[in-house]
Design an enzyme around this catalytic site. Structure first.
Site, PDB file in Angstrom:
ATOM      1  N   GLU A 118       1.565  47.657  12.069  1.00 38.95           N
ATOM      2  CA  GLU A 118       1.636  46.463  11.216  1.00 38.95           C
ATOM      3  C   GLU A 118       2.519  45.365  11.814  1.00 38.95           C
ATOM      4  O   GLU A 118       3.478  44.917  11.197  1.00 38.95           O
ATOM      5  CB  GLU A 118       2.114  46.859   9.808  1.00 38.95           C
ATOM      6  CG  GLU A 118       1.196  47.880   9.157  1.00 38.95           C
ATOM      7  CD  GLU A 118       1.686  48.415   7.816  1.00 38.95           C
ATOM      8  OE1 GLU A 118       2.678  47.905   7.280  1.00 38.95           O
ATOM      9  OE2 GLU A 118       1.052  49.363   7.303  1.00 38.95           O
ATOM     10  N   ASN A 122      -1.842  50.053  15.115  1.00 40.48           N
ATOM     11  CA  ASN A 122      -2.408  50.386  13.807  1.00 40.48           C
ATOM     12  C   ASN A 122      -2.091  49.255  12.827  1.00 40.48           C
ATOM     13  O   ASN A 122      -0.967  48.751  12.803  1.00 40.48           O
ATOM     14  CB  ASN A 122      -1.730  51.697  13.352  1.00 40.48           C
ATOM     15  CG  ASN A 122      -2.340  52.335  12.138  1.00 40.48           C
ATOM     16  OD1 ASN A 122      -3.557  52.459  12.040  1.00 40.48           O
ATOM     17  ND2 ASN A 122      -1.486  52.769  11.208  1.00 40.48           N
ATOM     18  N   HIS A 172      -7.118  50.626   3.746  1.00 41.15           N
ATOM     19  CA  HIS A 172      -6.694  50.693   2.337  1.00 41.15           C
ATOM     20  C   HIS A 172      -7.514  49.652   1.574  1.00 41.15           C
ATOM     21  O   HIS A 172      -7.169  48.470   1.573  1.00 41.15           O
ATOM     22  CB  HIS A 172      -5.193  50.422   2.214  1.00 41.15           C
ATOM     23  CG  HIS A 172      -4.355  51.474   2.874  1.00 41.15           C
ATOM     24  ND1 HIS A 172      -4.338  52.771   2.425  1.00 41.15           N
ATOM     25  CD2 HIS A 172      -3.533  51.431   3.958  1.00 41.15           C
ATOM     26  CE1 HIS A 172      -3.521  53.498   3.197  1.00 41.15           C
ATOM     27  NE2 HIS A 172      -3.036  52.704   4.137  1.00 41.15           N
ATOM     28  N   GLU A 195      -6.250  55.448   7.711  1.00 41.48           N
ATOM     29  CA  GLU A 195      -5.556  55.639   6.419  1.00 41.48           C
ATOM     30  C   GLU A 195      -6.484  55.342   5.252  1.00 41.48           C
ATOM     31  O   GLU A 195      -6.074  54.724   4.263  1.00 41.48           O
ATOM     32  CB  GLU A 195      -4.311  54.734   6.353  1.00 41.48           C
ATOM     33  CG  GLU A 195      -3.350  54.919   7.519  1.00 41.48           C
ATOM     34  CD  GLU A 195      -2.077  54.079   7.423  1.00 41.48           C
ATOM     35  OE1 GLU A 195      -1.785  53.561   6.332  1.00 41.48           O
ATOM     36  OE2 GLU A 195      -1.382  53.955   8.442  1.00 41.48           O
ATOM     37  N   ASP A 216      -8.435  54.876   1.981  1.00 43.28           N
ATOM     38  CA  ASP A 216      -8.549  55.151   0.545  1.00 43.28           C
ATOM     39  C   ASP A 216      -9.143  53.908  -0.107  1.00 43.28           C
ATOM     40  O   ASP A 216      -9.049  52.812   0.424  1.00 43.28           O
ATOM     41  CB  ASP A 216      -7.221  55.588  -0.113  1.00 43.28           C
ATOM     42  CG  ASP A 216      -6.024  54.721   0.208  1.00 43.28           C
ATOM     43  OD1 ASP A 216      -6.197  53.520   0.496  1.00 43.28           O
ATOM     44  OD2 ASP A 216      -4.886  55.235   0.155  1.00 43.28           O
TER      45      ASP A 216
HETATM   46  O1  G3I Z   1      12.579  60.135   0.482  1.00 39.86           O
HETATM   47  C1  G3I Z   1      12.912  59.467  -0.734  1.00 39.86           C
HETATM   48  C2  G3I Z   1      13.522  60.411  -1.742  1.00 39.86           C
HETATM   49  O2  G3I Z   1      14.726  60.905  -1.231  1.00 39.86           O
HETATM   50  C3  G3I Z   1      13.740  59.672  -3.061  1.00 39.86           C
HETATM   51  O3  G3I Z   1      14.210  60.563  -4.030  1.00 39.86           O
HETATM   52  C4  G3I Z   1      12.426  59.061  -3.543  1.00 39.86           C
HETATM   53  C5  G3I Z   1      12.612  58.245  -4.816  1.00 39.86           C
HETATM   54  O4  G3I Z   1      11.732  57.156  -4.879  1.00 39.86           O
HETATM   55  O5  G3I Z   1      11.937  58.207  -2.531  1.00 39.86           O
HETATM   56  C6  G3I Z   1      11.650  58.881  -1.331  1.00 39.86           C
HETATM   57  O6  G3I Z   1      11.132  57.976  -0.387  1.00 39.86           O
HETATM   58  C7  G3I Z   1       9.797  57.537  -0.637  1.00 39.86           C
HETATM   59  C8  G3I Z   1       8.948  58.015   0.538  1.00 39.86           C
HETATM   60  O7  G3I Z   1       7.649  57.489   0.434  1.00 39.86           O
HETATM   61  C9  G3I Z   1       8.846  59.537   0.607  1.00 39.86           C
HETATM   62  O8  G3I Z   1       8.221  60.020  -0.546  1.00 39.86           O
HETATM   63  C10 G3I Z   1       9.804  56.027  -0.713  1.00 39.86           C
HETATM   64  O9  G3I Z   1      10.467  55.616  -1.890  1.00 39.86           O
HETATM   65  C11 G3I Z   1       8.386  55.504  -0.723  1.00 39.86           C
HETATM   66  O10 G3I Z   1       8.407  54.077  -0.638  1.00 39.86           O
HETATM   67  C12 G3I Z   1       7.630  56.055   0.467  1.00 39.86           C
HETATM   68  O11 G3I Z   1       6.282  55.573   0.386  1.00 39.86           O
HETATM   69  C13 G3I Z   1       5.517  55.706   1.574  1.00 39.86           C
HETATM   70  C14 G3I Z   1       5.137  54.324   2.091  1.00 39.86           C
HETATM   71  O12 G3I Z   1       4.309  54.452   3.233  1.00 39.86           O
HETATM   72  C15 G3I Z   1       6.370  53.506   2.459  1.00 39.86           C
HETATM   73  O13 G3I Z   1       5.992  52.251   2.870  1.00 39.86           O
HETATM   74  C16 G3I Z   1       4.245  56.467   1.228  1.00 39.86           C
HETATM   75  O14 G3I Z   1       4.587  57.813   0.847  1.00 39.86           O
HETATM   76  C17 G3I Z   1       3.308  56.485   2.433  1.00 39.86           C
HETATM   77  O15 G3I Z   1       2.067  57.077   2.060  1.00 39.86           O
HETATM   78  C18 G3I Z   1       3.058  55.044   2.889  1.00 39.86           C
HETATM   79  O16 G3I Z   1       2.195  55.058   4.002  1.00 39.86           O
HETATM   80  C19 G3I Z   1       1.898  53.778   4.590  1.00 39.86           C
HETATM   81  C20 G3I Z   1       1.696  54.003   6.088  1.00 39.86           C
HETATM   82  O17 G3I Z   1       2.813  54.616   6.638  1.00 39.86           O
HETATM   83  C21 G3I Z   1       1.413  52.675   6.798  1.00 39.86           C
HETATM   84  N1  G3I Z   1       0.302  51.977   6.185  1.00 39.86           N
HETATM   85  C22 G3I Z   1       0.391  51.783   4.738  1.00 39.86           C
HETATM   86  C23 G3I Z   1       0.616  53.125   4.024  1.00 39.86           C
HETATM   87  C24 G3I Z   1       0.638  52.933   2.526  1.00 39.86           C
HETATM   88  O18 G3I Z   1       1.744  52.153   2.134  1.00 39.86           O
END
Ligand code: G3I
Length: 305
Positions: free
Chosen positions: A121, A162, A198, A225, A227
Site C-alpha cells: 500500500e 501489494n 477487498h 486478500e 473478500d
Molecule cells: O493485537 C492487539 C491486541 O493486543 C488488542 O487487545 C486488540 C484490541 O483491539 O487489538 C489487537 O490488534 C488488532 C490486530 O488486528 C490483531 O488482531 C488491531 O487492533 C487491528 O487493527 C488489526 O487489524 C488488522 C488490520 O489489517 C490492521 O490494519 C486485521 O486483523 C487484518 O486482517 C488487516 O489486514 C489488512 C492487510 O494486512 C493489508 N490490506 C488490508 C487488510 C484489511 O485491513
C-alpha cells in the site's frame, strides 16, 4: 463435494488460499477446514508477520508467532505468503517516530526486509505516493532498497508489491504500472503484483482488463486478500449477488494465465476484519460465522470451472 484448492489446481492455478491469524488457531473446527490442503493450498498470516510483530524493538526480531503460521503451512503441505515487509500501518513506534535520517532508515528497511509482500500500500487512491515515514524520509528509494534486500536475503522467494483499489483501471493502477516498469528498467527485482481485492457486493471493477494489463508487464499477478462485503443484514438476494460477484472475480483471474493464485482474506465471516472496520457491513467471506459454506463458495467453484 468440490474443494477450492483442488478445483483451482485443476483449472491451472498454483493455489487457492486463505488468510488466518494466530488467535483463531485455538478454534479446532476452524483449523480443521483451514488445514485441509484440498480446500486451501496456501495461507497468509493476517497479522503476525507485520513489522510490529516481528521487530518490535530495533534489531530484536521475534518470529515466534509468524513461525506458528509457517509451521502450520509446512505441516499441512501448503504454500506460504509472507505478509508484509514495508507498510505504513502496524509499525512499532520506534520506526514510525521519524527519528532517523536517510542512511539510518535505509539500513533499517534493508535489515527488516527478508521476504514476502515486500511493499504494501505505497500509493494513495489518486496515484500519488502515500505520505509515511518511508516516503517522507527516503522518497521513492525505499522501494528498491526493500526489494534488493529481500532478494539478497532469499533469492528464491517471489517478491511482490501489494495494494488495494488497483482491481480495475484507474489512477492508482497506472501509478503501480509505472513503478513496476521503472523498477524493471533499473534491474530492481520485482516478481509480482498483489491485487488485494477487498470488494463490495454490486460494484465489481473491470478486473479482467486490469489483471491482463499487469500480467503483460511480465510479472506474475495474484489476488491476495479477496473478500466481498455487503451492508448487513445479509439477505438471500444479497448472498446470490455475492455469489455472482465472486464468480466474476475468479473468472477474471482464470482468464489471465499470469494470474497465478487467489487468497481469501480469511475464509469465514467468523474471523473477517470487515465488521470492525466498516460498521454495518460484513458477511464478506465464502463460509458463514458457523463455518457453513455460503453461495459464494459455489461462485468460486463456478468461476474456476
Ligand atoms: O493485537 C492487539 C491486541 O493486543 C488488542 O487487545 C486488540 C484490541 O483491539 O487489538 C489487537 O490488534 C488488532 C490486530 O488486528 C490483531 O488482531 C488491531 O487492533 C487491528 O487493527 C488489526 O487489524 C488488522 C488490520 O489489517 C490492521 O490494519 C486485521 O486483523 C487484518 O486482517 C488487516 O489486514 C489488512 C492487510 O494486512 C493489508 N490490506 C488490508 C487488510 C484489511 O485491513
Amino acid at each position: 463435494t468440490a474443494k477450492l484448492n483442488s478445483v483451482a489446481k485443476a483449472a491451472g492455478k498454483l493455489y487457492l488460499g486463505s488468510a488466518t491469524d494466530n488467535p483463531e488457531l485455538t478454534d479446532q473446527p476452524y483449523v480443521a477446514i483451514l488445514s485441509d490442503n484440498e480446500q486451501f493450498g496456501q495461507i497468509t498470516p493476517g497479522n503476525s508477520m507485520k513489522w510490529d510483530a516481528t521487530e518490535p524493538e530495533q534489531g530484536v526480531f521475534t518470529f515466534t508467532q509468524g513461525d506458528v503460521i509457517a509451521d502450520l503451512a509446512k505441516t499441512n503441505g501448503q504454500l506460504l505468503r509472507g505478509h508484509n515487509c514495508v507498510w505504513y500501518n502496524q509499525l512499532p513506534s520506534w520506526v514510525s517516530s521519524g527519528n532517523f535520517n536517510v542512511s539510518e532508515l535505509t539500513s533499517i528497511v534493508e535489515n527488516h526486509c527478508n521476504a514476502w509482500d515486500v511493499i504494501n500500500e505505497a500509493f494513495n487512491d489518486d496515484g500519488t505516493w502515500r505520505s509515511d515515514v518511508f516516503y517522507d524520509t527516503l522518497g521513492e528509494a525505499f522501494v528498491p532498497a526493500a526489494l534488493n534486500a529481500a532478494r539478497t536475503a532469499d533469492p528464491s522467494t517471489k517478491l511482490y508489491i501489494n495494494d488495494y483499489n488497483i482491481e480495475g483501471p484507474g489512477a492508482k493502477a497506472t501509478a503501480l504500472t509505472n513503478l513496476v516498469q521503472s523498477l524493471q528498467s533499473s534491474n530492481v527485482p520485482i516478481d509480482g503484483i498483489g491485487v488485494q481485492g477487498h470488494l463490495i457486493v454490486g460494484s465489481i471493477p473491470d478486473m479482467k482488463t486490469q489483471l491482463a494489463a499487469f500480467a503483460s508487464l511480465g510479472v506474475e499477478v495474484a489476488i491476495t486478500e479477496l473478500d466481498i462485503r455487503m451492508t448487513l443484514p445479509s439477505t438471500d438476494a444479497l448472498l446470490q449477488q455475492q455469489k455472482t460477484n465472486y464468480q466474476t472475480v475468479i473468472e477474471a483471474c482464470q482468464s489471465v494465465a499470469g494470474c497465478i493464485g487467489i487468497t481469501v482474506w480469511d475464509y469465514t465471516d467468523k474471523y473477517s476484519w470487515v465488521p470492525s472496520t466498516f460498521s454495518g457491513q460484513g458477511a464478506a467471506c465464502p463460509w458463514d460465522e458457523n463455518l457453513v459454506q455460503k453461495p459464494a463458495f459455489d461462485g468460486i467453484v463456478a468461476g474456476l470451472s
